[in-house]
Design an enzyme around this catalytic site. Structure first.
Site, PDB file in Angstrom:
ATOM      1  CG  ASP A  22     -36.568 -25.622 -24.207  1.00 56.26           C
ATOM      2  OD1 ASP A  22     -35.371 -25.434 -24.482  1.00 56.26           O
ATOM      3  OD2 ASP A  22     -37.361 -26.220 -24.958  1.00 56.26           O
ATOM      4  CG  ASN A  24     -32.484 -25.481 -27.082  1.00 57.20           C
ATOM      5  OD1 ASN A  24     -33.409 -25.894 -26.367  1.00 57.20           O
ATOM      6  ND2 ASN A  24     -31.320 -26.086 -27.146  1.00 57.20           N
ATOM      7  CG  ASP A  26     -33.811 -29.088 -26.005  1.00 60.04           C
ATOM      8  OD1 ASP A  26     -34.509 -28.449 -25.175  1.00 60.04           O
ATOM      9  OD2 ASP A  26     -32.632 -29.420 -25.758  1.00 60.04           O
ATOM     10  CG  ASP A  30     -32.007 -24.156 -22.468  1.00 59.91           C
ATOM     11  OD1 ASP A  30     -32.245 -23.028 -21.998  1.00 59.91           O
ATOM     12  OD2 ASP A  30     -32.475 -24.558 -23.555  1.00 59.91           O
ATOM     13  CG  ASP A  99     -27.024 -30.352  -6.227  1.00 61.76           C
ATOM     14  OD1 ASP A  99     -26.558 -31.136  -5.386  1.00 61.76           O
ATOM     15  OD2 ASP A  99     -28.227 -30.075  -6.319  1.00 61.76           O
ATOM     16  CG  ASP A 203     -26.941 -35.498  -3.833  1.00 65.48           C
ATOM     17  OD1 ASP A 203     -28.098 -35.058  -3.879  1.00 65.48           O
ATOM     18  OD2 ASP A 203     -26.649 -36.689  -4.063  1.00 65.48           O
ATOM     19  CD  GLU A 257     -30.150 -34.582   0.046  1.00 64.08           C
ATOM     20  OE1 GLU A 257     -31.312 -34.866  -0.254  1.00 64.08           O
ATOM     21  OE2 GLU A 257     -29.177 -35.139  -0.491  1.00 64.08           O
ATOM     22  CG  HIS A 328     -34.853 -31.836  -6.554  1.00 65.90           C
ATOM     23  ND1 HIS A 328     -34.206 -31.165  -5.538  1.00 65.90           N
ATOM     24  CD2 HIS A 328     -34.132 -32.949  -6.778  1.00 65.90           C
ATOM     25  CE1 HIS A 328     -33.148 -31.851  -5.178  1.00 65.90           C
ATOM     26  NE2 HIS A 328     -33.059 -32.936  -5.908  1.00 65.90           N
ATOM     27  CG  ASP A 329     -35.059 -35.049  -3.696  1.00 65.68           C
ATOM     28  OD1 ASP A 329     -35.080 -35.423  -4.886  1.00 65.68           O
ATOM     29  OD2 ASP A 329     -33.999 -34.837  -3.074  1.00 65.68           O
TER      30      ASP A 329
HETATM   31  C1  NOJ Z   1     -30.588 -36.362  -3.208  1.00 67.08           C
HETATM   32  C2  NOJ Z   1     -31.110 -35.590  -4.382  1.00 67.08           C
HETATM   33  O1  NOJ Z   1     -31.763 -34.444  -3.920  1.00 67.08           O
HETATM   34  C3  NOJ Z   1     -31.991 -36.529  -5.147  1.00 67.08           C
HETATM   35  O2  NOJ Z   1     -32.714 -35.877  -6.154  1.00 67.08           O
HETATM   36  C4  NOJ Z   1     -31.147 -37.637  -5.712  1.00 67.08           C
HETATM   37  O3  NOJ Z   1     -31.984 -38.597  -6.330  1.00 67.08           O
HETATM   38  C5  NOJ Z   1     -30.329 -38.330  -4.617  1.00 67.08           C
HETATM   39  N1  NOJ Z   1     -29.746 -37.410  -3.684  1.00 67.08           N
HETATM   40  C6  NOJ Z   1     -29.215 -39.122  -5.218  1.00 67.08           C
HETATM   41  O4  NOJ Z   1     -28.224 -38.262  -5.708  1.00 67.08           O
END
Ligand code: NOJ
Length: 556
Positions: A22, A24, A26, A30, A99, A203, A257, A328-329
């Site tokens: 980050d 700034n 907040d 960013d 993405d 995605d 993906e 991140h999933d």
């Molecule tokens: C896959 C993404 O990696 C995930 O983070 C997202 O919640 C779902 N697709 C829906 O876009």
């Protein structure tokens, strides 16, 4: 244009912008924060960034719900910042993959606002609307469920019909059967490609084509309806068309993906002759240990894990792999594969196992310093829509299961991997000077970049060494793959061979000492240690007892 297929030489770093840095105060990461870390990325030896969504979004699903595909989210900065960021990357020899989230939009996208306003609006057919079933039309059009739990249909008062959303109700699915939608998607791609992006991570791309008639699905614990939209009837046609209209006009990497894809049906998507995508993220190795959030974690089986990777390595040369263990999933990888008392060894062992395979490796932010999960996530700590939905629903309707659900979320919640990047031991880990949008993992005082810089034995220095070794290495890029001792439950033993040179790769997945005897093919050959995760590993490859999670590579 003829593709150079640069991605075959790339090492990708995934940035989840909200939690990276980050600039700034907040409390939200960013683009200027990313700019400030470009030299760090360059030093790490990565050559490409996959940036999770940075477009305008109401953030129901942290940017995976886009309300304007051509502009930057206010909290992240401006298009000018973005331009400076990509220029800074390119100046350092780093490519940028954005993405592309086009299975669905946000319900706050102008198309959807128009679409829901009346049945004869020109945008009506941009989405999937159906009348309800039952006497008074109050039952959803079919039994499909959303990946985020509950029905995949939402009733909309204005026109008295339901719209389909395979994710949250604020993420309505686009109707790809409408040629206008497909042209819009191509235009969005061209807009960013003209600005200089080097590719897209697409995605949930395998969901875009739904079977005509939207038939009911059969029971499935993860999601009902899968068989009617995973690689649906027009999937290949639509992807091929998009490739022709946009992706193939530039020197891109397109990585899909690919939920529901196994090694058996991957070929038709990624083979170079197909003109579709360059590579995909398979879920096969992930779902073995950490299937989707709504199910309890499974026990790790090294035999199955090796089998899955080995099968993917056997794809023809005209297909390409993506190699990842974190994003991140999923919760952080280390606790899934090893004991945290050996954090450094486990992290390095996994890095060796993965980076010596054929394919493009991905490092998710924080993986390079061995970030781990929270010890105990509480309801007020969750930020992910999925954790919140699951927890609240169970609390409301089945509260006897609450302890179980808390346990599952503590192991698997996506929040674990979305905690801010740990830059230093200073307040808020140096991520922000303000109040962070989500809690930091308290272990940032020990696990952080500044600390890792000082420690010559750190995971960070190891990744740097490994990445620099891998770049341009022809054996890793082109070599054949052969596995030994497939049934071994503790060791992964494989070799890569190219032009008469071999790498012998050995990785122990146990905290116990374990005996290792080189396969006959490796015996009595001159050998040289290339890299390993313990000090003092012998210079030549011999039989020996391996230490916990020991891993090494010899050149033969
Ligand atoms: C896959 C993404 O990696 C995930 O983070 C997202 O919640 C779902 N697709 C829906 O876009």
């Amino acid at each position: 244009m003829t593709k150079t297929r640069w991605y075959k030489d790339a090492i990708v770093y995934q940035i989840y912008p909200r939690s990276f840095c980050d600039s700034n105060g907040d409390g939200i990461g960013d683009i200027r924060g990313i700019i400030s870390k470009l030299d760090y990325l360059k030093d790490l030896g990565i050559t490409c960034v996959w940036l999770s969504p940075c477009y305008k979004s109401p953030n129901d699903d942290n940017g995976y719900d886009i309300s304007d595909y051509r502009d930057i989210m206010d909290e992240f900065g401006t298009l000018e910042d973005w331009q400076e960021m990509i220029d800074g990357m390119h100046a350092r020899g780093i490519k940028l993959v954005m993405d592309l989230v086009v299975n669905h939009t946000s319900d706050e996208h102008e198309w959807f606002k128009q679409s829901r306003s009346s049945k004869d609006n020109p945008y009506r057919d941009y989405y999937i609307w159906r009348p309800g079933k039952g006497k008074n039309g109050k039952k959803p059009p079919n039994n499909w469920t959303s990946r985020f739990t509950g029905s995949a249909w939402e009733y909309d008062e204005t026109t008295g019909e339901y719209y389909l959303h395979l994710f949250s109700k604020k993420q309505p699915d686009l109707n790809w059967d409408n040629p206008k939608v497909r042209q819009e998607v191509a235009d969005i791609c061209n807009y960013w490609l003209e600005k200089g992006v080097d590719g897209f991570r697409c995605d949930v791309i395998t969901y875009i084509s739904k079977e005509e008639g939207l038939p009911d699905g059969k029971f499935n614990p993860a999601i009902i309806g899968d068989e009617h939209f995973v690689v649906g009837p027009h999937f290949h046609e639509y992807i091929h068309e998009l490739n022709e209209r946009a992706w193939s006009k530039y020197d891109t990497m397109i990585v899909g993906e690919a939920q529901g894809i196994t090694v058996h049906n991957a070929h038709d998507i990624v083979d170079e002759s197909r003109g579709e995508m360059d590579c995909i993220f398979t879920f096969e190795h992930q779902t073995m240990v950490d299937s989707f959030l709504t199910t309890v974690p499974k026990k790790f089986s090294l035999r199955k894990w090796k089998e899955v990777f080995s099968n993917w390595q056997a794809l023809p040369d005209t297909c390409w792999n993506s190699l990842y263990i974190e994003n991140h999933d999923y919760s952080r990888a280390l606790p899934r594969y090893g004991k945290l008392e050996y954090r450094k060894q486990v992290a390095k062992m996994l890095a060796i196992s993965i980076e010596f395979l054929k394919g493009t490796p991905y490092i998710y932010q924080g993986q390079e310093i061995g970030m781990t999960n929270f010890d105990d996530l509480k309801r007020e700590d969750y930020r992910d829509i999925v954790s919140i939905k699951i927890y609240d629903a169970v609390k409301k309707y089945a509260c006897v299961f609450l302890p179980l659900v808390k346990w599952v979320l503590n192991k698997k919640a996506r929040d674990h991997a979305r905690a801010p990047m740990q830059w230093s031991a200073e307040k808020n880990a140096g991520f922000t000077t303000g109040e962070s949008w989500m809690p930091l993992n308290p272990n940032y005082t020990e696990i952080n970049v500044a600390e890792a810089e000082k420690d010559p034995d750190s995971i960070l220095h190891f990744y740097r060494k490994l990445n620099h070794f891998r770049l341009g290495n022809e054996i890793i890029k082109n070599g054949t793959y052969k596995q030994y001792d497939e049934k071994n439950k503790k060791l992964w033993i494989y070799e890569r061979e190219y032009n008469g040179k071999k790498y012998a790769v050995v990785a122990s997945y146990t905290d116990k000492e374990v005996k290792f005897v080189p396969p006959i093919e490796w015996q009595n050959k001159p050998s040289k240690l290339v890299i390993g995760n313990y000090d003092g590993q012998p210079e030549t490859l011999d039989a020996r007892t391996l230490k916990p999670y020991e891993a090494f590579v010899y050149e033969l």
